[in-house]
Design a protein around this motif. Structure first.
Motif, short mmCIF file in Angstrom:
data_model
loop_
_atom_site.label_atom_id
_atom_site.label_comp_id
_atom_site.label_asym_id
_atom_site.label_seq_id
_atom_site.Cartn_x
_atom_site.Cartn_y
_atom_site.Cartn_z
N GLY A 1 -9.37 -6.31 -2.51
CA GLY A 1 -10.81 -6.44 -2.42
C GLY A 1 -11.56 -5.13 -2.49
N GLU A 2 -11.00 -4.15 -3.20
CA GLU A 2 -11.65 -2.85 -3.37
C GLU A 2 -11.82 -2.57 -4.87
OE1 GLU A 2 -9.93 0.35 -1.09
OE2 GLU A 2 -9.18 -1.05 0.43
N PRO A 3 -12.72 -3.33 -5.54
CA PRO A 3 -12.82 -3.21 -7.00
C PRO A 3 -13.28 -1.83 -7.48
CG PRO A 3 -14.61 -4.55 -6.12
CD PRO A 3 -13.65 -4.34 -5.00
N GLU A 4 -14.16 -1.16 -6.72
CA GLU A 4 -14.65 0.15 -7.18
C GLU A 4 -13.51 1.14 -7.30
OE1 GLU A 4 -17.57 0.65 -8.19
OE2 GLU A 4 -18.75 -1.03 -7.40
N GLN A 5 -12.64 1.18 -6.30
CA GLN A 5 -11.50 2.09 -6.34
C GLN A 5 -10.49 1.65 -7.41
OE1 GLN A 5 -10.82 5.03 -4.75
NE2 GLN A 5 -13.00 4.85 -4.26
N ALA A 6 -10.36 0.33 -7.59
CA ALA A 6 -9.44 -0.17 -8.61
C ALA A 6 -9.87 0.30 -10.00
CB ALA A 6 -9.38 -1.69 -8.57
N VAL A 7 -11.17 0.24 -10.29
CA VAL A 7 -11.68 0.66 -11.59
C VAL A 7 -11.33 2.12 -11.86
CG1 VAL A 7 -13.81 1.19 -12.86
CG2 VAL A 7 -13.51 -1.05 -11.77
N VAL A 8 -11.47 2.95 -10.85
CA VAL A 8 -11.15 4.38 -11.01
C VAL A 8 -9.70 4.55 -11.47
CG1 VAL A 8 -10.87 6.57 -9.80
CG2 VAL A 8 -12.88 5.16 -9.37
N ASP B 1 0.83 -1.20 0.00
CA ASP B 1 0.00 0.00 0.00
C ASP B 1 0.87 1.25 0.00
OD1 ASP B 1 -2.63 1.34 0.32
OD2 ASP B 1 -1.81 1.93 2.25
N THR B 2 1.88 1.27 0.84
CA THR B 2 2.78 2.43 0.93
C THR B 2 3.49 2.67 -0.40
OG1 THR B 2 3.14 2.07 3.29
CG2 THR B 2 4.80 3.37 2.12
N GLU B 3 4.02 1.60 -1.01
CA GLU B 3 4.79 1.76 -2.24
C GLU B 3 3.90 2.24 -3.40
OE1 GLU B 3 7.96 1.75 -2.46
OE2 GLU B 3 8.39 0.91 -0.48
N THR B 4 2.69 1.69 -3.53
CA THR B 4 1.83 2.12 -4.64
C THR B 4 1.34 3.55 -4.45
OG1 THR B 4 -0.08 1.05 -3.57
CG2 THR B 4 1.10 -0.21 -5.26
N ARG B 5 1.02 3.91 -3.21
CA ARG B 5 0.61 5.30 -2.95
C ARG B 5 1.74 6.26 -3.32
NH1 ARG B 5 -3.84 6.48 0.16
NH2 ARG B 5 -4.86 4.71 1.21
N GLN B 6 2.94 5.92 -2.87
CA GLN B 6 4.07 6.82 -3.13
C GLN B 6 4.40 6.89 -4.61
OE1 GLN B 6 5.52 8.77 -0.65
NE2 GLN B 6 6.26 9.77 -2.51
N ALA B 7 4.24 5.76 -5.33
CA ALA B 7 4.50 5.76 -6.77
C ALA B 7 3.56 6.71 -7.49
CB ALA B 7 4.36 4.34 -7.32
N ALA C 1 0.84 6.61 -15.91
CA ALA C 1 -0.16 5.59 -16.22
C ALA C 1 0.20 4.26 -15.58
CB ALA C 1 -0.29 5.44 -17.74
N SER C 2 1.48 3.90 -15.60
CA SER C 2 1.92 2.64 -15.01
C SER C 2 1.69 2.64 -13.50
CB SER C 2 3.40 2.41 -15.31
OG SER C 2 3.86 1.21 -14.73
N ALA C 3 2.00 3.75 -12.83
CA ALA C 3 1.79 3.82 -11.39
C ALA C 3 0.31 3.66 -11.04
CB ALA C 3 2.32 5.15 -10.86
N LEU C 4 -0.57 4.29 -11.81
CA LEU C 4 -2.01 4.15 -11.58
C LEU C 4 -2.46 2.70 -11.79
CD1 LEU C 4 -3.19 7.40 -13.40
CD2 LEU C 4 -3.43 6.92 -10.94
N GLU C 5 -1.90 2.04 -12.81
CA GLU C 5 -2.25 0.64 -13.06
C GLU C 5 -1.87 -0.24 -11.88
OE1 GLU C 5 -0.55 -3.05 -15.69
OE2 GLU C 5 -0.59 -1.07 -16.67
N PHE C 6 -0.65 -0.06 -11.36
CA PHE C 6 -0.22 -0.90 -10.24
C PHE C 6 -1.03 -0.62 -8.98
CE2 PHE C 6 3.31 -1.97 -12.90
CZ PHE C 6 3.74 -3.21 -12.45
N ARG C 7 -1.37 0.65 -8.78
CA ARG C 7 -2.23 0.98 -7.64
C ARG C 7 -3.59 0.30 -7.80
NH1 ARG C 7 -2.45 1.96 -2.32
NH2 ARG C 7 -4.30 3.17 -1.78
N GLY C 8 -4.11 0.30 -9.01
CA GLY C 8 -5.38 -0.37 -9.27
C GLY C 8 -5.30 -1.87 -9.04
N LYS C 9 -4.22 -2.50 -9.49
CA LYS C 9 -4.05 -3.94 -9.27
C LYS C 9 -3.99 -4.26 -7.79
CE LYS C 9 -1.59 -5.17 -13.55
NZ LYS C 9 -0.28 -5.60 -14.10
#
Length: 715
Positions: free
Chosen positions: A568-575, A533-539, A554-562
């Protein structure tokens, strides 16, 4: 017995012949119940054991004890677990040679043999058991194109595959019983041969046969030397009962006996001394004996050290320098090209050094073709030689050359696998001091990355220690593909943490974003959710600040979504996937748009937003076909099938599942085919078509048997 026999005990005595018959009785006993009418199994793996390079002498009591144990199992009730034999003793005592010899002899009785050196899979003392399981399953199921990623799934498949396979499995350089518990085959008809410096009492308490090896007797040690030198003449003397120049053969035998005593019964020392004799046929025997004795008595070194000191002193300069540098190579074994890079003076010196060390017995053949490896005792000796005869600058310069060479080869391999993958580092240009590895195909490039994984991950750490920050994070980029394919999470975490820290010190903002993304996936796959969580937020924050609207963003957003989808937070992942897709649309990256569209559709389906998911997945399928992306096409169609099923459209779901199956058959992905057949069986059963359901269940079973995921059904 002078090696080469096929019966346990080694001598063609009446006792040994009887014992071999008893073992044959055991192998016949364990085959009771086989049914020749069963369908033919999948392509069988081939036996794979190291070549027996050196003369093998004696060990008759140990071999006979194993033979008696097998014969007793054949006479008793059906055993419930495989026979495990633990060969223990200090380094150089001959544990590996005995284990391999026993495995070869078990081949003669119908067992399928395989060798695994755990040192090849060890980093900082820890075994990557996930990688070892994948290695074993890759051998056991050669036709399988895809293995599960998760450790538990691999363990389940390994147990299923070994339930009805009679193995002679050699596990070398084992440190503890815990390391190999999950590697023990299920079949009670198998034999596991474990080589360890320590007695593994935990295994012995569970019925393992423990055999502690001692040095060879003087007579057997002398016989090993005689076999190595054969009838070759030395300084006017000849062995094997011949004479040269009128020399008394008794004098040569006495000199040989003196060397045998100096080696103290250690096979590895005897082999080194024998090769020293063969490499210098004109050197006086008295000189060799005097040199060995001087080292022993004047320097107070162990007897084995005396032999190796003499072998080192006889090396030509390229071989001596390579010997001093070799222990700093972080890999399991080494190729000629890598040795040439370590030396840095051209291929001629590389060949001379490689051959010189091999001929002197200071490098051994690796189980992998075209490679050499250094025994752990010799590695320690080489470090001492570097301290006495080298200097720190020599070592550091060699490591820097090796680091740059490996980085170049890894980058070339990565481009051969995927030319359009996002990369940050500038590629290393051609190097004048060592040749490139040829990669004729993506498969060859992938095989090289896997063969060199220990060296590559180790060099990331070395680069960080040397202050070579750019090389450290740059080397992490081509390691990403290997990590994705092999799932070696702990090795990846260590390397990508170093890459992240080095990119930060290097002031490489885009590289830092990439390293955080790579590290994050390894972290969440290992269950470390908070760190991921920390690494994806910071990315994402760094990308928004440094490269807003560009591909790293775009890559950072993709990894945060994954990560959010995994949590287990699909709604936020879709965003996050939608934001990433918007950037790819703006910069004109069609594949990025395709991938994010697929991720949006898959995540919407998981969230229950089925109508939206269908539209996204249809768009992803259309784009995948247009871009000729077969893997994404099959995945998109499979997700569409699941969406139709959730919407109650059985006929459309079945048609989509069949289309997805066709894609996976074309790709050769058996794992995905099994999953699709299972789902089709459920769908058709629910629709009342029990005949189709049974057909799909039967096909899924056939594929599982073919892949060793379950045993063949009994009549």
């Amino acid at each position: 017995m002078t090696g080469g026999g096929n019966t346990f005990g080694g001598n063609a005595s009446a006792h040994s012949v009887v014992q071999a018959r008893q073992i044959d009785s055991f192998t016949q006993h364990v085959h009771v119940g086989a049914d020749a009418s069963l369908p033919a199994p999948a392509p069988a793996p081939e036996c794979q054991l190291p070549v027996e390079e050196q003369p093998f002498e004696n060990r008759t009591p140990e071999r006979e004890q194993v033979g008696r144990e097998l014969a007793a199992r054949g006479r008793s009730a059906r055993p419930v677990r495989p026979l495990t034999v633990v060969l223990s003793g200090v380094s150089g005592i001959g544990k590996t040679a005995l284990a391999v010899r026993l495995a070869h002899e078990l081949e003669e009785h119908g067992l399928l043999s395989f060798y695994v050196d755990l040192d090849e899979w060890r980093t900082a003392g820890a075994i990557d058991l996930t990688a070892v399981l994948r290695h074993l399953l890759g051998w056991l199921t050669p036709a399988e194109s895809q293995l599960p990623e998760e450790r538990r799934a691999l363990e389940n498949r390994y147990r299923a595959r070994t339930r009805d396979t009679r193995l002679a499995l050699v596990l070398d350089n084992v440190w503890s019983a815990d390391e190999i518990t999950t590697l023990l085959p299920v079949s009670a008809e198998s034999v596991v041969l474990v080589a360890s410096q320590e007695r593994l009492s935990a295994l012995e308490s569970r019925g393992a046969l423990g055999l502690a090896l001692e040095p060879l007797s003087f007579e057997h040690a002398s016989e090993v030397l005689r076999q190595i030198v054969g009838g070759q003449a030395f300084g006017g003397q000849a062995f094997g009962g011949q004479t040269a120049g009128g020399v008394n053969p008794g004098e040569s035998s006495q000199a040989l006996a003196t060397i045998a005593r100096l080696c103290a019964g250690f096979p590895i020392a005897l082999h080194t001394a024998g090769k020293l004799l063969r490499a210098h046929p004109t050197r006086r025997m008295e000189r060799i004996v005097d040199d060995l004795t001087k080292d022993l008595h004047e320097k107070g070194l162990p007897v084995v050290e005396a032999v190796w000191n003499a072998a080192y002193a006889a090396l030509d300069p390229p071989a001596a320098r390579l010997y001093r540098l070799m222990p700093h190579h972080p890999g399991y074994d080494i190729t000629l090209d890598a040795a040439t890079a370590l030396l840095g003076t051209g291929l001629d010196d590389g060949e001379d050094g490689f051959d010189g060390l091999t001929n002197a017995g200071l490098l051994a053949l690796s189980p992998r073709a075209g490679r050499r490896r250094m025994h752990s005792l010799l590695r320690a000796h080489a470090v001492r030689c570097a301290g006495r005869h080298g200097d720190p600058a020599e070592t550091e310069e060699g490591l820097r050359r090796l680091l740059v060479w490996y980085r170049r080869q890894a980058e070339r391999a990565d481009r051969a696998i995927g030319a359009d993958r996002m990369r940050t580092a500038e590629p290393v240009p051609e190097l004048p001091y060592a040749p490139d590895v040829p990669f004729a195909s993506a498969a060859e490039a992938g095989a090289w990355l896997d063969a060199e994984r220990k060296a590559l991950y180790g060099l990331v750490r070395i680069a960080g220690d040397l202050g070579e920050d750019t090389h450290a994070w740059s080397l992490c980029e081509p390691l990403w593909k290997h990590y994705e394919d092999h799932g070696n999470h702990e090795d990846a975490i260590r390397a990508f943490e170093t890459g992240r820290d080095c990119a930060q010190r290097d002031g490489a903002a885009e590289a830092l974003i990439r390293m955080r993304c790579q590290l994050a996936q390894a972290l969440w796959k290992a269950g470390r959710a908070e760190d991921a969580d920390t690494e994806t937020r910071q990315a994402v924050l760094s990308a928004e600040s440094v490269v807003p609207g560009e591909k790293p963003h775009a890559s950072a957003l993709e990894f945060r979504g994954k990560y959010l989808a995994w949590r287990g937070e699909p709604e936020q992942a879709v965003v996050h996937f939608q934001r990433s897709r918007g950037i790819h649309l703006t910069i004109g990256n069609p594949y990025g748009v395709l991938l994010q569209t697929f991720l949006v559709g898959r995540t919407l389906r998981a969230a229950g937003r089925l109508t939206e998911a269908e539209a996204e997945l249809e768009a992803a399928r259309r784009m995948a076909v247009e871009q000729n992306r077969s893997r994404v096409t099959g995945r998109a169609v499979a997700e569409l099938a699941r969406t139709h099923r959730a919407l109650g459209r059985t006929a459309q779901a079945v048609a989509a599942y069949e289309e997805a199956l066709a894609h996976e058959r074309a790709r050769g992905s058996v794992h995905d085919q099994i999953a699709l057949h299972d789902e089709l069986a459920q769908v058709t059963e629910e629709s009342g078509d029990s005949e189709a359901a049974e057909r799909h269940r039967a096909r899924a079973r056939e594929l599982r048997v073919q892949m060793g995921m379950e045993a063949e059904p009994e009549d």
